[in-house]
Design a protein around this motif. Structure first.
Motif: not given
Length: 210
Positions: A39, A137-139, A197-200
């Motif tokens: 990310a 791609s992340m926050t 992020w997605s998948g975390q």
């Protein structure tokens, strides 16, 4: 806001990191293995001259590493120890890539995210005069404190995990191998930056103020 270019880089940023990362005291992973992007997030340079991008990467099957970089159109005086390398950008020409911990534009931006919840820069492309925003791609999630933000040059950088950055009376700790926020007992409850992020599975600790 961060204007992006649809450009080719030689070598790519990830290829540059293959040779640079194993020499860091906080490196973990397979030396020489391909570096993959997990990310990323960006900060704004108020002057609009320096690119600031933080990459979350893995070397081979190693853990996630946090690598903030700055991109400059000319060498940064006195910063040779922080030089990652140079790349040829098909739009902007030669770019000097630095470990952002030693670049004076980075500590104020990081501190604003940690202490004032300033967030990340919006990324966009210009296509035929039309702005196209790229989804992050992340926050990021920072704190809202009344602490003053640093001003002035970087006073000291102590490389390690975390990497300690002292600038303008503020001590910042950059977590090189991000850990779950729930496991970050050594960081203060106020004055921290988390990310996901997605998948975390859950937010991780990216940085904090001492």
């Amino acid at each position: 806001m961060a204007l992006l270019h649809r450009a080719e880089l030689r070598p790519t940023k990830l290829e540059l990191l293959v040779g640079w990362l194993p020499g860091r005291p906080w490196f973990a992973g397979e030396a020489g293995a391909p570096v993959t992007r997990v990310a990323a997030y960006r900060f704004d340079d108020p002057a609009g001259a320096v690119g600031m991008e933080t990459l979350l990467v893995r070397a081979g099957e190693g853990p996630v590493l946090q690598v903030p970089l700055t991109y400059r159109g000319a060498p940064l005086a006195g910063a040779d120890r922080f030089l990652v390398g140079t790349v040829e950008h098909s739009v902007l020409g030669r770019r000097w890539v630095y470990d952002a911990a030693g670049d004076p534009v980075y500590p104020p931006a990081l501190a604003a995210a940690v202490l004032a919840d300033a967030g990340q820069a919006e990324e966009y492309f210009e296509v035929d005069g039309v702005r196209q925003v790229r989804e992050p791609s992340m926050t990021l999630s920072g704190s809202r404190t009344d602490r003053a933000l640093p001003a002035g040059p970087v006073d000291e950088v102590v490389d390690g995990d975390p990497t300690l950055i002292r600038a303008g009376g503020v001590d910042l700790a950059l977590v090189r191998r991000p850990v779950p926020v729930d496991d970050s007992a050594g960081a203060p409850a106020a004055g921290r930056l988390g990310g996901a992020w997605s998948g975390q599975d859950g937010p991780v600790l990216l940085a904090y103020a001492g």
